[in-house]
Design an enzyme around this catalytic site. Structure first.
Site, short mmCIF file in Angstrom:
data_model
loop_
_atom_site.label_atom_id
_atom_site.label_comp_id
_atom_site.label_asym_id
_atom_site.label_seq_id
_atom_site.Cartn_x
_atom_site.Cartn_y
_atom_site.Cartn_z
CD GLU A 51 -3.16 -1.17 1.96
OE1 GLU A 51 -3.26 -0.31 2.84
OE2 GLU A 51 -4.04 -2.03 1.76
CD GLU A 87 -3.40 -6.13 2.92
OE1 GLU A 87 -4.30 -5.42 3.40
OE2 GLU A 87 -2.18 -5.90 3.06
O1 AHR Z 1 -5.15 -6.15 6.79
C1 AHR Z 1 -5.11 -5.01 7.57
C2 AHR Z 1 -4.46 -3.83 6.84
O2 AHR Z 1 -5.23 -3.48 5.75
C3 AHR Z 1 -3.10 -4.07 6.27
O3 AHR Z 1 -2.09 -3.94 7.20
C4 AHR Z 1 -3.00 -3.01 5.21
O4 AHR Z 1 -2.16 -3.39 4.14
C5 AHR Z 1 -4.44 -2.81 4.79
O5 AHR Z 1 -4.77 -1.46 4.78
#
Ligand code: AHR
Length: 526
Positions: free
Chosen positions: A206, A330
């Site tokens: 991110e 994710e």
């Molecule tokens: O999964 C939780 C968080 O969500 C992670 O650390 C981040 O990459 C995303 O914003």
């Protein structure tokens, strides 16, 4: 439906009653609507990469500490500090790949803090997640031990936001070089003679947000620099994954593909399902929600299809041969935390709704198997859409766990295209397809057909034509439960658990069944 149960009934009987009622509920429903499906086994598609069933475990809340790592001196049974019950449960999912140590945590993680004698490792501040002390007892050796215990491929997330190229180079050398090099010698001094195989490297996380607030153009150049120094030692071959877009940031994908496509093997994408879609206010409750939130959650999770389609279109423009894989590293549901828990720990319950969310996302990833190389649900234990919840020595499996377990038959299978005609499921202004499906053929030529009915009130009669299959036998399992927010607890751990499904019949090449309301069904056709 809410049934008040007098307190004197033993808990085990309550669990049994709930499971039986879920099962008979499923068996007895009369369909109010019908759907038709054709499975094109005569037109097989690409292989479904087993990595689509990947996981993500971050130093966040109780995911690593308590959820996985309890330490060698813990009364909780463990192997070199890693809890045995969790490993046994996860092994049953055939987890292909595990991403670690973050997430946002990765961009403030300095790997040298997590090697050497544990009592000498520095205690640092976990600024992203709960402001707790990170004692670094779970580090590189412990993570790679976990991967070996699980039989899973490690996926390291590299610190780009607050690290350096040198730090990354030394980490890769430490884990994969047979030496003699300084980092290989350091690894040996810390008790591991032979290098590990580490294939997957995520370069930044991110980077548009917690990983450094960068613009796509800046990150693209930084990525190019970092990847240049991600070296191969011996026969280890690294698979470089560039940090990708936040949901519908198509400019990010365009920029990365334009300026770095020849220097990456994968490009990531992050998308979370929030029932309210609101990052700043309430995201929605994990239990005790109403039907309006049930359907909205599915509408929002189905947005993954649009995202994968549009990001893939951009990738196709620059990479028509599909050499670069889309890595959805994710995904999952994100609700308000459980009342009374640390807001920075992201601990949430997991209901039948989460099971359907998992199924719908798998159907999407399979459909795009030509581009989706990997997906990693957030997160494995005690955080967000978890497989497992723990309470000290206790452990329960969530409805999401059961979908991962039921769907593992699709890992590495050949995708079979489908043609589906389904009624809608509508509530107020919301409308989504009631039935969702996916099919694959495994190496033993068995067909696996997975189905989900998002309608919580109506069963649906489904007639399926199997093109290119001479089917003789069908067997199956179902996941359903009495309420839309049915979930497992430490006192009642099997309220939502798979049951045998005997409702499918085969006649003249047609497969017929009634798909119960709010259910996931996985059939094996031979
Ligand atoms: O999964 C939780 C968080 O969500 C992670 O650390 C981040 O990459 C995303 O914003």
């Amino acid at each position: 439906m809410f049934v008040r149960i007098p307190m004197k009934i033993p808990r085990r009987l309550i669990v049994l009653a709930c499971s039986l009622s879920a099962f008979s509920l499923a068996a007895a429903q009369t369909p109010a609507a019908s759907a038709t499906l054709t499975v094109r086994a005569d037109q097989p598609g690409p292989v479904i990469n087993k990595n689509i069933y990947g996981h993500f475990a971050e130093h966040l809340g109780r995911c690593i500490y308590e959820g996985i790592w309890v330490g060698e001196d813990s009364p909780i049974p463990n192997t070199r500090g890693i809890r045995n019950d969790v490993v046994a449960a996860l092994k049953n999912l055939n987890i292909p790949v595990l991403r670690w140590p973050g997430g946002c945590f990765a961009d403030e993680y300095h790997w040298k803090d997590g090697i050497g004698p544990r009592e000498q490792r520095p205690k640092v501040y976990n600024s992203h997640w709960g402001g707790v002390v990170e004692n670094n007892h779970f580090g590189t050796h412990e993570f790679l031990d976990l991967c070996e215990q699980l039989g899973t491929e490690p996926y390291l997330a590299i610190n780009v936001g607050s690290g350096s190229v040198q730090e990354m180079m030394q980490w890769i050398e430490y884990v994969t070089s047979d030496g003699p090099t300084p980092m290989a010698d350091l690894r040996r001094a810390n008790g591991r003679d032979k290098p590990w195989k580490v294939k997957y490297l995520g370069i930044g996380n991110e980077s548009w947000g917690c990983g450094g607030s960068m613009r796509a153009e800046f990150y693209a150049d930084l990525y190019r620099q970092y990847q240049e120094f991600a070296k191969n030692y011996g026969d280890n071959r690294v698979f470089k994954i560039a940090g990708g877009a936040n949901s519908d940031d198509y400019h990010w994908t365009e920029t990365l593909m334009k300026f770095a496509k020849d220097r990456m093997h994968g490009l990531s994408l992050h998308y979370y399902t929030l029932p309210t879609g609101n990052w700043r206010g309430s995201k929605g409750k994990s239990t005790g929600f109403d039907e309006a939130q049930w359907i909205t959650t599915f509408r929002r999770t189905l947005h993954m299809d649009t995202l994968v389609t549009k990001h893939s279109e951009i990738m196709d423009k620059y990479d028509p041969e599909k050499k670069v894989g889309l890595v959805v590293d994710e995904w999952g549901t994100w609700y308000d935390v459980e009342p009374g828990t640390n807001p920075g720990f992201l601990y949430q319950q997991n209901t039948l709704r989460d099971a359907l969310v998992a199924a719908l996302n798998f159907h999407i990833f399979h459909k795009h198997a030509d581009r989706v190389y990997m997906a990693n649900i957030a997160q494995t234990v005690n955080v967000l859409q978890a497989m497992i919840l723990t309470d000290k020595e206790k452990m329960i499996l969530t409805p999401t766990y059961h979908v991962f377990e039921m769907y593992k038959v699709h890992q590495g299978g050949t995708y079979l295209p489908i043609e589906l005609k389904t009624p809608d499921y509508a509530l107020g202004e919301e409308k989504i397809p009631a039935v969702s499906a996916t099919a694959s053929r495994d190496a033993d030529k068995r067909i696996h057909l997975s189905l989900a009915n998002t309608n919580p009130r109506e069963a649906i009669a489904l007639s399926t034509k199997l093109e290119g299959v001479s089917a003789k036998k069908v067997s199956g399992r179902i996941l359903t439960a009495p309420a839309i927010d049915s979930h497992n607890t430490f006192d009642a751990p099997t309220v939502v658990a798979p049951q045998t499904f005997t409702g499918a019949t085969l006649k003249d090449g047609m497969l017929s069944l009634t798909l119960p309301a709010k259910s996931v069904v996985v059939l094996t056709i031979e």
